[in-house]
Design an enzyme around this catalytic site. Structure first.
Site, PDB file in Angstrom:
ATOM      1  N   SER A  68       0.832  -1.542  -0.134  1.00 25.16           N
ATOM      2  CA  SER A  68       0.058  -0.226   0.068  1.00 25.16           C
ATOM      3  C   SER A  68       0.793   1.205  -0.033  1.00 25.16           C
ATOM      4  O   SER A  68       0.279   2.516  -0.160  1.00 25.16           O
ATOM      5  CB  SER A  68      -1.051   0.065   1.121  1.00 25.16           C
ATOM      6  OG  SER A  68      -2.067  -0.760   0.983  1.00 25.16           O
ATOM      7  N   LYS A  71       0.098   3.796  -2.519  1.00 19.60           N
ATOM      8  CA  LYS A  71      -0.736   5.069  -2.309  1.00 19.60           C
ATOM      9  C   LYS A  71       0.060   6.331  -2.119  1.00 19.60           C
ATOM     10  O   LYS A  71      -0.721   7.539  -2.136  1.00 19.60           O
ATOM     11  CB  LYS A  71      -1.660   4.821  -1.166  1.00 19.60           C
ATOM     12  CG  LYS A  71      -2.742   3.407  -1.751  1.00 19.60           C
ATOM     13  CD  LYS A  71      -3.602   3.296  -0.719  1.00 19.60           C
ATOM     14  CE  LYS A  71      -4.709   2.039  -0.599  1.00 19.60           C
ATOM     15  NZ  LYS A  71      -3.863   0.940  -0.049  1.00 19.60           N
ATOM     16  N   SER A 128      -5.834   3.568   4.692  1.00 12.88           N
ATOM     17  CA  SER A 128      -5.319   3.015   3.470  1.00 12.88           C
ATOM     18  C   SER A 128      -6.412   2.078   2.813  1.00 12.88           C
ATOM     19  O   SER A 128      -6.293   1.042   2.105  1.00 12.88           O
ATOM     20  CB  SER A 128      -4.178   1.933   3.889  1.00 12.88           C
ATOM     21  OG  SER A 128      -3.452   1.557   2.949  1.00 12.88           O
TER      22      SER A 128
END
Length: 392
Positions: A68, A71, A128
């Site tokens: 993640s 991101k 997230s």
């Protein structure tokens, strides 16, 4: 007697070799301990944000799944759209079937549900949320696929060589990879949008507050709460990537970025990043030279409609040095580019060069503070007359 002398000689040599081996092993261990701030990580890097100077690195160019932490790039493109005004925080986004179908970390958006950009941005930065990431990507680019193309275009624009994205979320995908170095550079760029930390520093909040579907947001980056000065940025975890973290902290005007990838447990991940941050703040200092947006010089173009437009720093400018080092020979110089009109606010027109003696410290883009249009015929005529009048 000769036999005893031979035995003693062999014993002395053996003990000497043993001592040399112990000393060598001890020296190696000491050196490794002093340098390996993230022993549990497959790779890592520690940089100062303004200069980009590297304080520590470990296999920083090793290609690994970023999970993640992907991101960070997603957030960067979102912040650019907000800054341009093509996306507004109070815009309402209707959630698609595709966005609602995202697994992994999520805020459990329903297809057809409507949510404002500000809340979706919180979902990405704090929780997230994969569903919120895709919803924002679809709003900006029309589809996640097109948004991913823009992500990879931005990678090239930043000059990063070892990153390729296949999605906006970091969910497992073939040929989706990055490095600690590249993640740090993306984080550096994201932090030029200073308002991002208003989101990434939130430890807990609520979405859909006071409704039946109220959702509690808790930051996946626990250092936001437990390490003074940490106000971002992004965690990551998949079975393949293991535990990853790109963190940033600010203390006494110095902002640093620490990245670790491929750590077995969240506890070890947080300990590694804490070690790196401790090292940065204990070892280094910065001297702030200019703030982002501070006027550096003026641009006076003969054929421009506006005279004396401010040329400003594109980002904050500092110099990094070890505590106790001299920084008395700092000099700055402005190198202006040849430009073509018209110019838009934020267009690059030069570089601010900082040196300590003969050593290059940094080169920072300089941009125009406002739009500059081509001068009209009337303006050119008026200037010519004014010049003629002065000469007479």
């Amino acid at each position: 007697m000769k036999k005893y002398i031979l035995m003693i000689t062999i014993l002395v040599i053996t003990l000497s070799l043993f001592s040399i081996q112990v000393m060598a092993e001890g020296g190696t261990a000491t050196q490794k301990k002093s340098l390996d701030l993230a022993p549990e990580a497959k790779s890592g890097i520690l940089i100062e944000r303004d200069t980009g100077n590297v304080m520590y690195e470990k296999d920083a160019n090793k290609k690994l799944p970023p999970a993640s932490m992907t991101k960070i790039m997603t957030l960067l493109l979102i912040m650019e759209e907000l800054e341009k005004g093509s996306l507004k925080k109070d815009d309402v986004i209707r959630i698609s079937e595709n966005a609602a179908s995202m697994g992994g970390s999520q805020i459990f958006l329903e297809a057809g549900e409507e949510m404002i950009v500000n809340d979706l941005l919180k979902g990405v930065a704090v929780a997230s949320a994969n569903d919120a990431s895709v919803a924002l990507a679809e709003r900006i680019a029309g589809s996640e696929e097109e948004f991913v193309n823009r992500m990879n275009d931005k990678v090239k624009e930043l000059g990063l060589k070892n990153t390729l994205f296949q999605n906006t979320t970091g969910l497992p995908a073939e040929n989706h990879y990055s490095t600690a170095h590249d993640m740090a550079m993306m984080a550096k760029e994201l932090l030029s949008h200073e308002s991002i930390t208003e989101y990434t520093s939130i430890y807990e909040d609520y979405l859909r507050k006071d409704s039946e579907d109220e959702f509690w947001l808790v930051n996946t980056n626990k250092l936001v709460r437990f390490y003074p000065g940490v106000d971002g940025l992004k965690t990551g975890f998949t079975n393949e990537a293991k535990y990853c973290l790109t963190a940033t902290a600010k203390k006494n005007d110095m902002r640093v970025i620490a990245v670790v990838m491929g750590v077995d447990t969240p506890k070890e991940r947080n300990a590694a990043v804490s070690n790196m941050l401790d090292y940065a703040f204990n070892t280094y200092e910065t001297k702030k030279l200019f703030d982002k947006g501070q006027a550096i010089t003026k641009l006076d173009l003969l054929k421009a409609e506006q005279n004396n437009v401010n040329v400003v720093a594109a980002e904050s400018i500092s110099t990094l040095y070890k505590k106790g080092e001299s920084v008395e020979n700092l000099t700055t110089s402005v190198e202006l580019d040849s430009v073509e009109l018209p110019l838009n606010e934020g267009d690059r027109v030069g570089t601010l060069v900082v040196k300590n003696g003969e050593n290059l410290i940094s080169e920072t883009p300089l941009v125009v503070e406002s739009d500059i249009e081509k001068a009209s015929l009337f303006t050119l005529f008026k200037r010519s007359m004014q010049k003629l009048s002065k000469n007479n």
